[in-house]
Write an enzyme that holds these catalytic residues in place. Structure first.
Site, PDB file in Angstrom:
ATOM      1  N   ASP A 103     -10.627  10.696  15.377  1.00 17.50           N
ATOM      2  CA  ASP A 103     -10.169   9.757  14.353  1.00 17.50           C
ATOM      3  C   ASP A 103      -9.819   8.385  14.932  1.00 17.50           C
ATOM      4  OD1 ASP A 103     -10.304  11.998  12.775  1.00 17.50           O
ATOM      5  OD2 ASP A 103      -8.240  11.862  12.036  1.00 17.50           O
ATOM      6  N   ASP A 104      -9.831   7.419  14.049  1.00 15.98           N
ATOM      7  CA  ASP A 104      -9.247   6.075  14.247  1.00 15.98           C
ATOM      8  C   ASP A 104     -10.114   5.104  15.044  1.00 15.98           C
ATOM      9  OD1 ASP A 104      -7.144   7.200  12.912  1.00 15.98           O
ATOM     10  OD2 ASP A 104      -5.721   7.101  14.558  1.00 15.98           O
TER      11      ASP A 104
ATOM     12  N   HIS B  35     -12.743   7.016   7.637  1.00 17.53           N
ATOM     13  CA  HIS B  35     -11.307   7.283   7.767  1.00 17.53           C
ATOM     14  C   HIS B  35     -10.540   6.135   7.098  1.00 17.53           C
ATOM     15  CE1 HIS B  35      -7.887   9.349   9.440  1.00 17.53           C
ATOM     16  NE2 HIS B  35      -7.604   8.433  10.356  1.00 17.53           N
TER      17      HIS B  35
ATOM     18  N   HIS C  80      -6.442   2.247   7.545  1.00 17.55           N
ATOM     19  CA  HIS C  80      -5.510   3.347   7.807  1.00 17.55           C
ATOM     20  C   HIS C  80      -4.251   3.350   6.949  1.00 17.55           C
ATOM     21  CE1 HIS C  80      -3.691   6.610  10.190  1.00 17.55           C
ATOM     22  NE2 HIS C  80      -4.895   6.797  10.687  1.00 17.55           N
TER      23      HIS C  80
ATOM     24  N   HIS D  19      -8.296  12.002  18.835  1.00 14.66           N
ATOM     25  CA  HIS D  19      -8.430  10.575  18.532  1.00 14.66           C
ATOM     26  C   HIS D  19      -9.188   9.910  19.684  1.00 14.66           C
ATOM     27  CE1 HIS D  19      -5.082  11.929  16.053  1.00 14.66           C
ATOM     28  NE2 HIS D  19      -5.340  10.915  15.257  1.00 14.66           N
TER      29      HIS D  19
HETATM   30 NI    NI Z   1      -5.894   8.348  11.630  1.00  9.88          NI
END
Ligand code: NI
Length: 301
Positions: free
Chosen positions: A112-113, A162, A166, A254
């Protein structure tokens, strides 16, 4: 070891999202600065009863052995909301399952991210080991690192959404949610001529209002490596060992931390040695014959 959706609670269809108070998670934000955000939702599945938090809403959730209910297509976008590009039903049949043996155990590594500091190293070790994975990217980081996004797509990795910046989607208006989605789609189209087909909401925070608006299957996880917290490869590997991943698990990492990349360089060869096929989330759901629907939440397969 927190499990996002306990696979032991077969039949659970209620998801309670409780944003835990007081815990802060520093995430690499877009624009180079560090932004401090509330730690992701502490999610519990419940066999019955009502969500035990006033901010939580019931969402449709698919767990192992439970067929997702129909009727949650992402076609409920109000007229005043910005339309997203992914308005068609999810197409399981178009997922490439080349080289995957549905009879053998498989896991889905998810990142993620990003794209970010660890992405390149993670891609390298995945490629070296014939593994695939899913990258839930932030639109703002796709704009920052378009070449990395293209590299992932070209290498056959699943690049999914995603959101753009955020936020906790459950706190936004429908119009703001639609904007988060469409800006990310535009960034991926620009960077890699790519259209995402799945979404992981920031913090795993989701409710009925948001899920009914999303023209994507919603992907959570059932193994959290806590890499965002420990930022330490030894600790990440220890979390994974304690979780003892099994067939069908979706594992959360991540790719914005070099410590996560370091852990992955150790873990991927280990998973391979243990006989796991490392596949994308889309591949795992398709290979296991799950009837994937937009607007439905999946934590494992
Ligand atoms: Ni995230």
């Amino acid at each position: 070891m927190k499990k996002k959706c306990s696979r032991k609670k077969i039949g659970a269809v209620l998801l309670s999202v409780m944003l835990s108070l007081g815990l802060a998670l520093a995430l690499a934000g877009c624009g180079g600065e560090e932004t401090v955000q509330t730690q992701q939702g502490n999610v519990a599945t419940q066999a019955n009863g009502v969500a035990n938090d006033p901010t939580a809403s019931v969402v449709q959730i698919h767990t192992k052995g439970v067929k997702p209910k129909k009727g949650h297509r992402g076609d409920a976008v109000p007229a005043d909301a910005e339309q997203t590009a992914a308005q068609t039903p999810y197409d399981n049949a178009s997922v490439d399952l080349t080289g995957i043996d549905p009879e053998k155990p498989m896991i889905a590594l998810t990142f993620d991210d990003g794209p970010g500091e660890g992405t390149e190293r993670i891609l390298q070790v995945l490629t070296d080991n014939g593994a695939k994975a899913t990258f839930f990217e932030l639109g703002c980081n796709v704009e920052k690192y378009p070449d990395l996004t293209k590299k992932l797509v070209d290498a056959g990795m699943q690049v999914a959404s995603h959101s753009y910046s955020h936020p906790d989607l459950t706190t936004l208006s429908k119009k703001e949610v639609a904007k988060e989605i469409s800006k990310t789609e535009n960034a991926m189209a620009q960077a890699a001529d790519h259209q995402p087909t799945m979404l992981r909401p920031p913090y795993g925070a989701i409710n009925e209002s948001v899920s009914s608006q999303l023209a994507y299957p919603i992907i959570l996880w059932d193994v959290d490596t806590q890499d965002w917290s420990s930022r330490n490869a030894d600790a990440i590997c220890a979390e994974v060992e304690a979780a003892d991943p099994s067939d069908g698990d979706i594992i959360l990492f991540h790719d914005i931390y070099t410590s996560s990349a370091e852990a992955i360089e150790r873990l991927v060869p280990q998973f391979k040695q243990q006989g796991f096929q490392m596949v994308t989330v889309a591949q795992m759901l398709a290979a296991k014959g799950i009837d994937v629907q937009n607007g439905t939440t999946y934590c494992n397969a």
